[in-house]
Design an enzyme around this catalytic site. Sequence first.
Site, PDB file in Angstrom:
ATOM      1  N   VAL A 104       0.859  -1.173   0.000  1.00 24.59           N
ATOM      2  CA  VAL A 104       0.000   0.000   0.000  1.00 24.59           C
ATOM      3  C   VAL A 104       0.902   1.231   0.000  1.00 24.59           C
ATOM      4  O   VAL A 104       1.860   1.306   0.772  1.00 24.59           O
ATOM      5  CB  VAL A 104      -0.930   0.024   1.226  1.00 24.59           C
ATOM      6  CG1 VAL A 104      -1.798   1.282   1.220  1.00 24.59           C
ATOM      7  CG2 VAL A 104      -1.801  -1.223   1.254  1.00 24.59           C
ATOM      8  N   CYS A 105       0.600   2.169  -0.902  1.00 20.07           N
ATOM      9  CA  CYS A 105       1.327   3.439  -0.948  1.00 20.07           C
ATOM     10  C   CYS A 105       2.840   3.175  -1.126  1.00 20.07           C
ATOM     11  O   CYS A 105       3.241   2.399  -1.988  1.00 20.07           O
ATOM     12  CB  CYS A 105       1.019   4.235   0.308  1.00 20.07           C
ATOM     13  SG  CYS A 105       1.435   5.987   0.237  1.00 20.07           S
ATOM     14  N   THR A 106       3.674   3.794  -0.310  1.00 20.13           N
ATOM     15  CA  THR A 106       5.126   3.673  -0.477  1.00 20.13           C
ATOM     16  C   THR A 106       5.689   2.365   0.074  1.00 20.13           C
ATOM     17  O   THR A 106       6.906   2.186   0.082  1.00 20.13           O
ATOM     18  CB  THR A 106       5.849   4.852   0.188  1.00 20.13           C
ATOM     19  OG1 THR A 106       5.448   4.940   1.568  1.00 20.13           O
ATOM     20  CG2 THR A 106       5.511   6.154  -0.511  1.00 20.13           C
ATOM     21  N   THR A 124       2.590   3.142  -7.081  1.00 18.37           N
ATOM     22  CA  THR A 124       2.791   3.591  -5.704  1.00 18.37           C
ATOM     23  C   THR A 124       2.259   5.006  -5.615  1.00 18.37           C
ATOM     24  O   THR A 124       1.631   5.510  -6.556  1.00 18.37           O
ATOM     25  CB  THR A 124       4.275   3.505  -5.287  1.00 18.37           C
ATOM     26  OG1 THR A 124       4.405   3.857  -3.902  1.00 18.37           O
ATOM     27  CG2 THR A 124       5.142   4.432  -6.123  1.00 18.37           C
TER      28      THR A 124
END
Length: 332
Positions: A104-106, A124
Amino acid sequence: MPQRSLLIVFFDELQSLDVTGPLEVFTGAGRLGGDAYTVRTASLDGSAVRTSSGLTLVPDGALTDAGDPHTLLVPGGQGTRTPDPRLIDWLREHAPRAERIVSVCTGALLLARAGLLDGHRVTTHWSVCDHLARTYPAVEVDPEPIFVRDGRLATSAGVTAGIDLALALVEEDLGRDIALTVARHLVVFLRRPGNQAQFSVQLATQTARRDPLREVQQWISEHPCGDLSVESLADRARLSPRHFARAFRAETGTTPGRYVEGVRLEHARRLLEDTADSVAEISRTCGYGTPEAMRRAFLKALGTAPAEYRRRFRSPAAHRSGAPSDTPSQPD
């Protein structure tokens, strides 16, 4: 139905929403699906971690005792910038044993450091896409979608996109009905496709510096069915068509034609999701002219036809309004 284990990795300075969003989705789906998921959280040594917002999270245990899960979820956050080398070593050794790897995300940066993204298409958070692509050239980074599936690897964009990805995985595991029920409980819509852009057209492009060009951008957004040819827009900006096209691209980062395409597509998607209007009506309202022209635009941008898009992503409110389905004679 087999029970699937989910392990969420904890580390200092993680983004709390990257954990709590997917966690609520999977635990909610587990309850509805007859204990379909067992969810555990773990940090390197089992100690509590402090999130980037200052929240303290206490894991269930240590990663060394966690075993091999069906799904391994790695959140993002400030802590991905200078991770503990032991965490990268653990991911490198244990992540390949999971049947499904999710970031998730970074969190994608941690997987990339561990060499787990090489040869894969991923996404990302928009702010680190360029960094990820430059630092790890073996990784194919797509900055546009809110999430990407590539085999057993699934990566998402920032924060709330993790909820979208988790709902998509639940739908894959347990079916649409359970995923939709979870989405309604969380007061979100089960309707955002993975290839939806991370930003609206207005956010994804720059706002022009000069007043005439900003006014043209606003006009396009408010009149998608109008004459949006370069000649007409240039006349509105009081510039020659050639000068207008050059200035628009220089100040917004895209051409007038692509900006118009994006606005019309975004407007059509909102109407398909939230209204009872037929495909034919929407095609006229959004400036496509005909259902076939809108169908071609949807297939090119989203890989799905308007009628199928409506079936998948129509809001509960539109369903309750008694909106009729598009007739079979209309192009889908």
